[in-house]
Design an enzyme around this catalytic site. Structure first.
Site, PDB file in Angstrom:
ATOM      1  N   ASP A 139       0.850  -1.202   0.000  1.00  0.00           N
ATOM      2  CA  ASP A 139       0.000   0.000   0.000  1.00  0.00           C
ATOM      3  C   ASP A 139       0.880   1.244   0.000  1.00  0.00           C
ATOM      4  OD1 ASP A 139      -2.259   1.883   0.919  1.00  0.00           O
ATOM      5  OD2 ASP A 139      -3.274  -0.037   0.866  1.00  0.00           O
ATOM      6  N   ASP A 155       0.055   1.370  18.103  1.00  0.00           N
ATOM      7  CA  ASP A 155      -0.886   0.245  18.082  1.00  0.00           C
ATOM      8  C   ASP A 155      -0.410  -0.921  17.230  1.00  0.00           C
ATOM      9  OD1 ASP A 155      -2.488   1.716  19.724  1.00  0.00           O
ATOM     10  OD2 ASP A 155      -3.954   2.262  18.182  1.00  0.00           O
ATOM     11  N   HIS A 199      -3.337   5.966   3.905  1.00  0.00           N
ATOM     12  CA  HIS A 199      -4.138   4.807   3.494  1.00  0.00           C
ATOM     13  C   HIS A 199      -3.508   3.486   3.956  1.00  0.00           C
ATOM     14  CE1 HIS A 199      -5.883   1.955   0.464  1.00  0.00           C
ATOM     15  NE2 HIS A 199      -6.960   2.735   0.581  1.00  0.00           N
ATOM     16  N   ASN A 250     -14.079   0.772  -6.168  1.00  0.00           N
ATOM     17  CA  ASN A 250     -15.094   1.701  -5.644  1.00  0.00           C
ATOM     18  C   ASN A 250     -15.742   2.544  -6.743  1.00  0.00           C
ATOM     19  OD1 ASN A 250     -14.061   0.855  -3.127  1.00  0.00           O
ATOM     20  ND2 ASN A 250     -12.520   2.480  -3.168  1.00  0.00           N
ATOM     21  N   ALA A 295      -7.887  -7.282  -8.910  1.00  0.00           N
ATOM     22  CA  ALA A 295      -8.804  -8.186  -8.192  1.00  0.00           C
ATOM     23  C   ALA A 295      -9.593  -9.053  -9.157  1.00  0.00           C
ATOM     24  CB  ALA A 295      -9.756  -7.374  -7.317  1.00  0.00           C
ATOM     25  N   SER A 321     -11.178  -0.850  -0.043  1.00  0.00           N
ATOM     26  CA  SER A 321      -9.843  -0.866   0.569  1.00  0.00           C
ATOM     27  C   SER A 321      -9.899  -1.257   2.033  1.00  0.00           C
ATOM     28  CB  SER A 321      -9.213   0.536   0.486  1.00  0.00           C
ATOM     29  OG  SER A 321      -8.749   0.799  -0.794  1.00  0.00           O
TER      30      SER A 321
END
Lengths: 80, 441
Positions: free
Chosen positions: B188, B197, B220, B318, B334, B390
């Site tokens: 990405d 985290d 992103h 999208n 994809a 995403s």
């Protein structure tokens, strides 16, 4: 790698070259063959069997006709 | 759930793809070409006859005899001399005798297994997809109540102080698995390497974008990585990481402007494969039209990945505007048969307005995940909300890591369990595939 083929110019396109799965020969021989067909090789992925580079638009058909090649596709832009 | 079905309901049959013949791996060096030792081929044939009364023909003895070769393949036994493997029509007693002989000292039989029908390598996922879809369609016809929620009942997931809605919808919150031992590559825009985290989960990182470090100047990639492996006890706010103990391999293949070249992405895929990643998550793509064939290069990359034990999940895209009736085709890459295409759902488990769908046969959404108003990590140490396929993609990658943590290590099993384990939705399979990606408790 030094290639006699220029990687610049308006008539050149970036391409993804998928090699045949049953390819014989060395990487050097392959690059020489691609180079002679007009491809300026940038990256060779032996794991994936894919070469990236640039080629004159007019040479794409000749490149795709090589027995070592399964497909030649224009490289695209990808976004999120 | 399948075991609880009545007799009148079609069942998943694990033996459906057996050919009825048996593969026998021989511990006999028959040799190849000029090295070939005919006596060793005879030795292997004699061993099969002695142990189980099975007769075989050596493949190179009938190599020039097409009829003989076909007969040996179809009805008799064939010893593939170059491989040292025999394919034989053994009955259960003969198979048992062969299996028993494996343990004998000096046995020429090394391994025995049932022969199966194979799917073409480049149609690996399509084979599973076809099987699962057929099963679900059969169930839908026979017992609709078993595969769809009750009429009038609609999920409405919400974030709370414990977790995001996506972790509840996918069952990740209630799972006892954590993704430990699974390496997930997120290809990405990079990552905030210091994000509290998930900094501890980063096992490797590399930039494939010229003149840019792996640091995420966009945000992103950090968001997607957070969804895969954010901490179970984040510094602030609810838990948002699906597989908090998965190891992240971060490949920066998109620039800080969120754009990348196919060549960078393919280089990232190769890097992830060589890093022995089990899962590659790619929340990226380029728009396609329904008549565009999948890319040969991406299909090659994905099939090579599968061969080496790595599955690839990617965003379906999208480009749709469903409220105006427009559904766009699944994005590249994809749309490759060997890549999982992930669609997006909202918290009501409705297909997201923007989520691409199946508009051409053989090119469609495989599975769906939470993709609207998703909270996850942001550069600088905090969190933020984003929407898109995403976001659904790293949910799927995280669930794959949880499945891997159950002891499912082969790519074939991982792929099958992702598809079969999805929770069915009352929506078109062209939009959601086999359903909501779901973890086992």
């Amino acid at each position: 790698m030094i290639s006699p083929n220029s990687s610049e110019g308006p008539d050149r396109v970036r391409v993804l070259v998928t090699l045949r799965a049953d390819l014989a020969g060395t990487e050097e021989e392959l690059i020489r063959e691609l180079d002679e067909a007009g491809l300026s090789v940038e990256e060779v992925s032996s794991v994936l069997g894919i070469v990236t580079g640039t080629v004159e638009r007019t040479a794409m058909e000749r490149l795709e006709a090589l027995p070592s090649i399964e497909a030649v596709e224009p490289e695209g832009e990808v976004t999120i | 759930m399948i075991d609880a079905l009545g007799d009148d309901v079609p069942r998943w049959d694990p033996f459906a793809d057996l050919t009825g013949r048996t593969l026998v791996v021989m511990d006999v060096d028959v040799g190849v070409g000029r090295r070939r030792r005919p006596s060793r081929a005879a030795e292997a044939a004699a061993a099969l006859a002695d142990v189980a009364g099975v007769a075989v023909v050596a493949s190179d003895d009938v190599a020039d005899d097409e009829a003989g070769l076909l007969e040996a393949e179809e009805s008799g036994g064939l010893l593939l001399t170059e491989l040292g493997i025999a394919v034989v029509p053994a009955d259960p007693d003969q198979t048992q005798a062969l299996r028993a002989s494996v343990a004998d000292a000096g046995s020429a039989v090394m391994h025995v297994e049932a022969e199966r029908w194979a799917y073409p390598a480049n149609d690996f996922l399509a084979g599973y997809r076809h099987g699962v879809t057929n099963l679900l369609d059969s169930l839908q016809a026979a017992r609709p109540s078993l595969v769809a929620p009750l009429a009038g009942v609609q999920a409405a997931w919400t974030d709370d102080s414990v977790s995001t809605w996506g972790l509840k919808a996918t069952g990740a919150l209630g799972s006892r698995f954590t993704g430990r031992g699974c390496r997930v590559s997120v290809l990405d825009t990079g990552i905030d390497l210091a994000h509290p985290d998930m900094a501890a989960q980063i096992g490797a990182s590399r930039s494939f974008v010229p003149d840019e470090t792996v640091d995420d100047g966009h945000g992103h990639g950090t968001h997607c990585a957070g969804t895969v492996a954010g901490s179970s006890t984040p510094v602030a706010g609810p838990r948002y990481g699906v597989a908090p103990e998965a190891e992240l391999h971060i490949g920066k293949v998109l620039s800080n402007q969120g754009r990348g070249r196919d060549g960078w992405i393919l280089a990232g895929i190769e890097w992830a494969i060589l890093g022995d990643c089990h899962v590659i998550s790619m929340s990226l793509g380029s728009r396609t039209s329904p008549t565009d064939p999948p890319s040969t290069a991406y299909e090659r990359a994905a099939s090579r990945a599968l061969e080496r034990g790595t599955i690839i999940v990617a965003a379906a895209g999208n480009d749709s505007s469903r409220r105006f009736g427009r559904i766009s085709a699944v994005s590249r890459p994809a749309n490759s048969p060997s890549i999982f295409a992930v669609g997006a759902l909202d918290a009501m488990e409705q297909v997201a307005n923007f989520s691409n769908g199946t508009v051409a046969p053989g090119d469609g959404v495989d599975i769906a995940g939470p993709g609207v108003d998703v909270l996850s990590a942001a550069p600088g140490g905090g969190t933020r909300r984003l929407s898109g396929t995403s976001m659904a993609t790293p949910h799927t990658a995280g669930i794959a890591a949880l499945i891997h943590d159950q002891g499912v290590s082969s790519a074939a099993d991982l792929a099958m369990r992702l598809l079969v384990g999805a929770r069915r939705l009352p929506a078109a399979s062209g939009d959601v595939g086999t359903g909501v990606v779901t973890a086992r408790r």
